[in-house]
Motif scaffolding. Sequence first.
Motif, PDB file in Angstrom:
ATOM      1  N   VAL A  70       0.813  -0.956  -0.046  1.00  0.00           N
ATOM      2  CA  VAL A  70      -0.011  -0.086   0.053  1.00  0.00           C
ATOM      3  C   VAL A  70       0.952   1.222  -0.106  1.00  0.00           C
ATOM      4  CG1 VAL A  70      -1.778   1.283   1.338  1.00  0.00           C
ATOM      5  CG2 VAL A  70      -1.951  -1.013   1.341  1.00  0.00           C
ATOM      6  N   VAL A  71       0.636   2.240  -1.002  1.00  0.00           N
ATOM      7  CA  VAL A  71       1.368   3.457  -0.976  1.00  0.00           C
ATOM      8  C   VAL A  71       0.098   4.554  -0.833  1.00  0.00           C
ATOM      9  CG1 VAL A  71       2.676   4.891  -2.139  1.00  0.00           C
ATOM     10  CG2 VAL A  71       2.877   2.628  -2.634  1.00  0.00           C
ATOM     11  N   SER A  72       0.193   5.189   0.604  1.00  0.00           N
ATOM     12  CA  SER A  72      -0.749   5.959   0.896  1.00  0.00           C
ATOM     13  C   SER A  72      -0.692   7.517   0.101  1.00  0.00           C
ATOM     14  CB  SER A  72      -0.821   6.300   2.404  1.00  0.00           C
ATOM     15  OG  SER A  72      -1.656   7.408   2.781  1.00  0.00           O
ATOM     16  N   ALA A  73      -1.790   7.929  -0.317  1.00  0.00           N
ATOM     17  CA  ALA A  73      -1.763   9.079  -1.006  1.00  0.00           C
ATOM     18  C   ALA A  73      -2.637  10.064  -0.238  1.00  0.00           C
ATOM     19  CB  ALA A  73      -2.369   8.935  -2.305  1.00  0.00           C
ATOM     20  N   ASP A  74      -3.024   9.877   1.110  1.00  0.00           N
ATOM     21  CA  ASP A  74      -3.733  10.823   2.023  1.00  0.00           C
ATOM     22  C   ASP A  74      -2.871  11.970   2.046  1.00  0.00           C
ATOM     23  OD1 ASP A  74      -4.424  11.822   4.693  1.00  0.00           O
ATOM     24  OD2 ASP A  74      -6.136  10.546   4.159  1.00  0.00           O
ATOM     25  N   SER A  75      -3.296  13.164   1.940  1.00  0.00           N
ATOM     26  CA  SER A  75      -2.814  14.433   2.262  1.00  0.00           C
ATOM     27  C   SER A  75      -2.287  14.801   3.678  1.00  0.00           C
ATOM     28  CB  SER A  75      -3.444  15.538   1.442  1.00  0.00           C
ATOM     29  OG  SER A  75      -4.624  15.849   2.615  1.00  0.00           O
ATOM     30  N   MET A  76      -2.993  14.092   4.581  1.00  0.00           N
ATOM     31  CA  MET A  76      -2.476  14.382   6.073  1.00  0.00           C
ATOM     32  C   MET A  76      -1.611  13.161   6.501  1.00  0.00           C
ATOM     33  SD  MET A  76      -3.475  17.611   5.901  1.00  0.00           S
ATOM     34  CE  MET A  76      -3.249  17.695   7.940  1.00  0.00           C
ATOM     35  N   GLN A  77      -1.938  11.822   6.234  1.00  0.00           N
ATOM     36  CA  GLN A  77      -1.472  10.783   6.604  1.00  0.00           C
ATOM     37  C   GLN A  77       0.196  10.962   6.569  1.00  0.00           C
ATOM     38  OE1 GLN A  77      -3.245   7.191   5.671  1.00  0.00           O
ATOM     39  NE2 GLN A  77      -5.007   7.642   6.670  1.00  0.00           N
ATOM     40  N   ILE A  78       0.825  11.778   5.642  1.00  0.00           N
ATOM     41  CA  ILE A  78       2.266  11.759   5.328  1.00  0.00           C
ATOM     42  C   ILE A  78       2.869  12.343   6.689  1.00  0.00           C
ATOM     43  CG2 ILE A  78       1.945  11.960   2.881  1.00  0.00           C
ATOM     44  CD1 ILE A  78       2.814  15.073   3.221  1.00  0.00           C
ATOM     45  N   ILE A 118       3.297   6.975   5.099  1.00  0.00           N
ATOM     46  CA  ILE A 118       2.635   7.216   6.256  1.00  0.00           C
ATOM     47  C   ILE A 118       3.352   7.937   7.142  1.00  0.00           C
ATOM     48  CG2 ILE A 118       0.977   6.238   8.170  1.00  0.00           C
ATOM     49  CD1 ILE A 118      -0.050   4.476   6.116  1.00  0.00           C
ATOM     50  N   ALA A 119       3.029   8.985   7.674  1.00  0.00           N
ATOM     51  CA  ALA A 119       4.168   9.485   8.721  1.00  0.00           C
ATOM     52  C   ALA A 119       5.606   9.824   8.405  1.00  0.00           C
ATOM     53  CB  ALA A 119       3.966   8.599  10.155  1.00  0.00           C
ATOM     54  N   VAL A 120       5.783  10.321   7.279  1.00  0.00           N
ATOM     55  CA  VAL A 120       7.145  10.426   6.670  1.00  0.00           C
ATOM     56  C   VAL A 120       7.551  11.916   6.761  1.00  0.00           C
ATOM     57  CG1 VAL A 120       6.781   8.504   5.135  1.00  0.00           C
ATOM     58  CG2 VAL A 120       6.278  10.861   4.162  1.00  0.00           C
ATOM     59  N   ALA A 121       6.753  12.921   7.287  1.00  0.00           N
ATOM     60  CA  ALA A 121       7.228  14.319   7.398  1.00  0.00           C
ATOM     61  C   ALA A 121       6.711  14.839   8.673  1.00  0.00           C
ATOM     62  CB  ALA A 121       6.306  14.966   6.163  1.00  0.00           C
ATOM     63  N   GLU A 122       7.679  15.875   9.022  1.00  0.00           N
ATOM     64  CA  GLU A 122       7.271  16.611  10.093  1.00  0.00           C
ATOM     65  C   GLU A 122       6.090  17.604   9.932  1.00  0.00           C
ATOM     66  OE1 GLU A 122       8.363  16.094  13.067  1.00  0.00           O
ATOM     67  OE2 GLU A 122       9.951  14.786  12.481  1.00  0.00           O
ATOM     68  N   PRO A 123       5.500  17.670  10.959  1.00  0.00           N
ATOM     69  CA  PRO A 123       4.112  18.797  10.624  1.00  0.00           C
ATOM     70  C   PRO A 123       4.587  20.214  10.103  1.00  0.00           C
ATOM     71  CG  PRO A 123       3.787  17.518  12.763  1.00  0.00           C
ATOM     72  CD  PRO A 123       5.416  17.217  12.245  1.00  0.00           C
ATOM     73  N   SER A 163       3.795  19.406  -1.188  1.00  0.00           N
ATOM     74  CA  SER A 163       3.106  19.696  -2.373  1.00  0.00           C
ATOM     75  C   SER A 163       2.961  18.331  -3.199  1.00  0.00           C
ATOM     76  CB  SER A 163       4.022  20.550  -3.357  1.00  0.00           C
ATOM     77  OG  SER A 163       4.811  20.059  -3.731  1.00  0.00           O
ATOM     78  N   ALA A 164       2.054  18.392  -4.278  1.00  0.00           N
ATOM     79  CA  ALA A 164       1.828  17.191  -5.113  1.00  0.00           C
ATOM     80  C   ALA A 164       3.158  17.065  -5.673  1.00  0.00           C
ATOM     81  CB  ALA A 164       0.719  17.279  -5.879  1.00  0.00           C
TER      82      ALA A 164
END
Length: 92
Positions: free
Chosen positions: A31-39, A63-68, A73-74
């Motif tokens: 699964v590769v999430s494309a959810d804009s907030m789950q990153i 999922i959870a790959v970026a700091e808030p 961007s896309a």
Amino acid sequence: MAPKIVCVVGPTACGKTTLGVLLAKRFDGEVVSADSMQIYKGMTIGTAAPTAAEMDGVPHHMIAVAEPSEQWSAARYAQEAVPIIDDILARG
């Protein structure tokens, strides 16, 4: 034949995670999430990010790959996700 990618889309709480896991198990996929907030890290409850139990042993990516505090961007999503997708496809 060109490789196939299955996309599961829909509104929040419609069962996308469950369906994605079932499809990944059926076709030996991931699964590769494309959810804009789950990153974003630390937002698992607010974004309904899947738990380990919900992932049921299926590898999940993006999922959870970026700091808030980071701006995404896309284009940045594609820069990070495309190599993951390419790797999954290369492994069959």
